[in-house]
Design a protein around this motif. Structure first.
Motif, PDB file in Angstrom:
ATOM      1  N   LEU A 150       0.834  -1.202   0.000  1.00  0.00           N
ATOM      2  CA  LEU A 150       0.000   0.000   0.000  1.00  0.00           C
ATOM      3  C   LEU A 150       0.869   1.252   0.000  1.00  0.00           C
ATOM      4  CD1 LEU A 150      -2.825   1.278   0.159  1.00  0.00           C
ATOM      5  CD2 LEU A 150      -2.628   1.146   2.662  1.00  0.00           C
ATOM      6  N   HIS A 151       1.892   1.275   0.825  1.00  0.00           N
ATOM      7  CA  HIS A 151       2.798   2.424   0.867  1.00  0.00           C
ATOM      8  C   HIS A 151       3.453   2.629  -0.493  1.00  0.00           C
ATOM      9  CE1 HIS A 151       6.584   4.599   1.661  1.00  0.00           C
ATOM     10  NE2 HIS A 151       5.788   5.320   2.450  1.00  0.00           N
ATOM     11  N   GLY A 152       3.903   1.550  -1.129  1.00  0.00           N
ATOM     12  CA  GLY A 152       4.520   1.653  -2.452  1.00  0.00           C
ATOM     13  C   GLY A 152       3.546   2.185  -3.493  1.00  0.00           C
ATOM     14  N   TRP A 153       2.313   1.709  -3.453  1.00  0.00           N
ATOM     15  CA  TRP A 153       1.309   2.165  -4.410  1.00  0.00           C
ATOM     16  C   TRP A 153       1.040   3.658  -4.215  1.00  0.00           C
ATOM     17  CZ3 TRP A 153      -3.629   4.223  -3.944  1.00  0.00           C
ATOM     18  CH2 TRP A 153      -4.352   4.300  -5.137  1.00  0.00           C
ATOM     19  N   LEU A 154       0.885   4.060  -2.957  1.00  0.00           N
ATOM     20  CA  LEU A 154       0.645   5.471  -2.675  1.00  0.00           C
ATOM     21  C   LEU A 154       1.848   6.342  -3.037  1.00  0.00           C
ATOM     22  CD1 LEU A 154      -1.255   5.073   0.705  1.00  0.00           C
ATOM     23  CD2 LEU A 154      -2.167   6.175  -1.358  1.00  0.00           C
ATOM     24  N   LYS A 155       3.044   5.837  -2.812  1.00  0.00           N
ATOM     25  CA  LYS A 155       4.253   6.591  -3.155  1.00  0.00           C
ATOM     26  C   LYS A 155       4.316   6.835  -4.659  1.00  0.00           C
ATOM     27  CE  LYS A 155       9.263   6.491  -2.737  1.00  0.00           C
ATOM     28  NZ  LYS A 155      10.419   5.684  -2.338  1.00  0.00           N
ATOM     29  N   ARG A 156       3.986   5.807  -5.444  1.00  0.00           N
ATOM     30  CA  ARG A 156       3.961   5.986  -6.906  1.00  0.00           C
ATOM     31  C   ARG A 156       2.869   6.970  -7.316  1.00  0.00           C
ATOM     32  NH1 ARG A 156       4.774   0.698  -6.271  1.00  0.00           N
ATOM     33  NH2 ARG A 156       2.639   0.075  -6.738  1.00  0.00           N
ATOM     34  N   LYS A 157       1.755   6.916  -6.654  1.00  0.00           N
ATOM     35  CA  LYS A 157       0.619   7.783  -6.983  1.00  0.00           C
ATOM     36  C   LYS A 157       0.911   9.238  -6.617  1.00  0.00           C
ATOM     37  CE  LYS A 157      -3.882   7.461  -8.037  1.00  0.00           C
ATOM     38  NZ  LYS A 157      -4.208   7.290  -9.424  1.00  0.00           N
ATOM     39  N   LEU A 158       1.522   9.456  -5.448  1.00  0.00           N
ATOM     40  CA  LEU A 158       1.717  10.805  -4.933  1.00  0.00           C
ATOM     41  C   LEU A 158       3.096  11.387  -5.217  1.00  0.00           C
ATOM     42  CD1 LEU A 158       0.054  10.223  -1.449  1.00  0.00           C
ATOM     43  CD2 LEU A 158      -0.952  11.409  -3.409  1.00  0.00           C
ATOM     44  N   LYS A 183      -7.693   5.312  -2.309  1.00  0.00           N
ATOM     45  CA  LYS A 183      -8.076   6.184  -3.430  1.00  0.00           C
ATOM     46  C   LYS A 183      -8.952   7.335  -2.943  1.00  0.00           C
ATOM     47  CE  LYS A 183      -7.848   3.028  -7.368  1.00  0.00           C
ATOM     48  NZ  LYS A 183      -8.628   2.287  -8.374  1.00  0.00           N
ATOM     49  N   GLY A 184      -9.868   7.040  -2.054  1.00  0.00           N
ATOM     50  CA  GLY A 184     -10.703   8.096  -1.484  1.00  0.00           C
ATOM     51  C   GLY A 184      -9.874   9.125  -0.735  1.00  0.00           C
ATOM     52  N   LEU A 185      -8.867   8.655  -0.011  1.00  0.00           N
ATOM     53  CA  LEU A 185      -7.989   9.570   0.714  1.00  0.00           C
ATOM     54  C   LEU A 185      -7.150  10.419  -0.236  1.00  0.00           C
ATOM     55  CD1 LEU A 185      -6.882   7.220   3.620  1.00  0.00           C
ATOM     56  CD2 LEU A 185      -8.369   9.229   3.796  1.00  0.00           C
ATOM     57  N   VAL A 186      -6.718   9.830  -1.356  1.00  0.00           N
ATOM     58  CA  VAL A 186      -5.964  10.591  -2.356  1.00  0.00           C
ATOM     59  C   VAL A 186      -6.849  11.683  -2.956  1.00  0.00           C
ATOM     60  CG1 VAL A 186      -4.844  10.465  -4.627  1.00  0.00           C
ATOM     61  CG2 VAL A 186      -4.303   8.761  -2.884  1.00  0.00           C
ATOM     62  N   VAL A 187      -8.081  11.335  -3.278  1.00  0.00           N
ATOM     63  CA  VAL A 187      -9.020  12.332  -3.798  1.00  0.00           C
ATOM     64  C   VAL A 187      -9.217  13.442  -2.772  1.00  0.00           C
ATOM     65  CG1 VAL A 187     -11.446  12.715  -4.435  1.00  0.00           C
ATOM     66  CG2 VAL A 187     -10.202  10.765  -5.388  1.00  0.00           C
ATOM     67  N   ASP A 188      -9.393  13.067  -1.516  1.00  0.00           N
ATOM     68  CA  ASP A 188      -9.549  14.064  -0.448  1.00  0.00           C
ATOM     69  C   ASP A 188      -8.324  14.981  -0.364  1.00  0.00           C
ATOM     70  OD1 ASP A 188     -11.973  12.893   0.159  1.00  0.00           O
ATOM     71  OD2 ASP A 188     -11.264  11.930   2.013  1.00  0.00           O
ATOM     72  N   LEU A 189      -7.126  14.393  -0.495  1.00  0.00           N
ATOM     73  CA  LEU A 189      -5.896  15.178  -0.437  1.00  0.00           C
ATOM     74  C   LEU A 189      -5.846  16.193  -1.575  1.00  0.00           C
ATOM     75  CD1 LEU A 189      -2.999  15.662   0.719  1.00  0.00           C
ATOM     76  CD2 LEU A 189      -2.225  13.918  -0.913  1.00  0.00           C
ATOM     77  N   TYR A 190      -6.153  15.750  -2.797  1.00  0.00           N
ATOM     78  CA  TYR A 190      -6.127  16.657  -3.934  1.00  0.00           C
ATOM     79  C   TYR A 190      -7.188  17.744  -3.813  1.00  0.00           C
ATOM     80  CZ  TYR A 190      -2.793  13.662  -6.361  1.00  0.00           C
ATOM     81  OH  TYR A 190      -1.678  12.949  -6.723  1.00  0.00           O
ATOM     82  N   ARG A 191      -8.366  17.386  -3.325  1.00  0.00           N
ATOM     83  CA  ARG A 191      -9.421  18.390  -3.131  1.00  0.00           C
ATOM     84  C   ARG A 191      -8.981  19.406  -2.083  1.00  0.00           C
ATOM     85  NH1 ARG A 191     -14.566  16.809  -5.314  1.00  0.00           N
ATOM     86  NH2 ARG A 191     -15.437  18.522  -4.138  1.00  0.00           N
ATOM     87  N   ARG A 192      -8.374  18.927  -1.020  1.00  0.00           N
ATOM     88  CA  ARG A 192      -7.902  19.842   0.030  1.00  0.00           C
ATOM     89  C   ARG A 192      -6.844  20.789  -0.534  1.00  0.00           C
ATOM     90  NH1 ARG A 192      -8.067  20.158   5.561  1.00  0.00           N
ATOM     91  NH2 ARG A 192      -6.391  21.354   6.476  1.00  0.00           N
TER      92      ARG A 192
END
Length: 166
Positions: A20-28, A66-75
């Motif tokens: 999960l950390h790796g996936w998020l790191k690639r995404k962010l 994914k929901g948290l990533v969307v929340d981060l970008y919206r913020r």
């Protein structure tokens, strides 16, 4: 889904955290933000008090993340808009850092509430509050009755107020 237990959470965490950390790191593109969102993903998992079946764990974790990533970008968008509006004011009129944080948090919550509303309800609220249109003008623009505009405004206002009351 099964009820939550500390052994089950530990098992999901140890099995999937690195992935999960790796996936998020690639995404962010940032290891620190990825670590924060991975942590928040597990917090949400625990708060839900429900665990996925073992073969559904990654999909479930990814859905939360994914929901948290969307929340981060919206913020980030809300923060950027707020900072842009501050830049138009003399610095002496800026609210304190604490007040700015409260405003950004409130705006983020309202943004999330508005995003959850049906499109016509959201559009009615935005046209009224930000474009300054009258109910009659909104009704013409959206091709609905004035009574519908009133109903949409009430629904949007109640959603915002209930969110802020929490």
């Amino acid at each position: 889904m099964s009820d939550i237990g500390s052994d089950a959470v530990h098992s999901i965490y140890t099995t999937h955290h690195a992935w999960l950390h790796g996936w998020l790191k690639r995404k962010l593109g940032c290891t620190f933000e990825a670590a924060d969102l991975a942590h928040d993903t597990y917090v949400r998992l625990i708060a839900s008090r429900r665990l996925p079946q073992p073969d559904e764990s990654r999909a479930y974790l990814m859905q939360i993340a994914k929901g948290l990533v969307v929340d981060l970008y919206r913020r980030r968008e809300v923060e950027a808009a707020f900072r842009a509006s501050l830049a138009l004011m003399p610095e002496s009129m800026w609210p304190s850092a604490e007040q700015q944080a409260i405003v950004i948090e409130t705006l983020t919550e309202i943004d999330a509430v508005l995003a959850s509303l049906p499109p016509k309800v959201r559009e009615t609220f935005l046209l009224s509050r930000f474009d300054g249109l009258t109910y009659s003008e909104i009704a013409i623009q959206l091709n609905v009755s004035v009574a519908s505009v009133r109903k949409y405004m009430l629904r949007a206002a109640l959603a915002c107020f209930s969110s802020l009351a929490e």
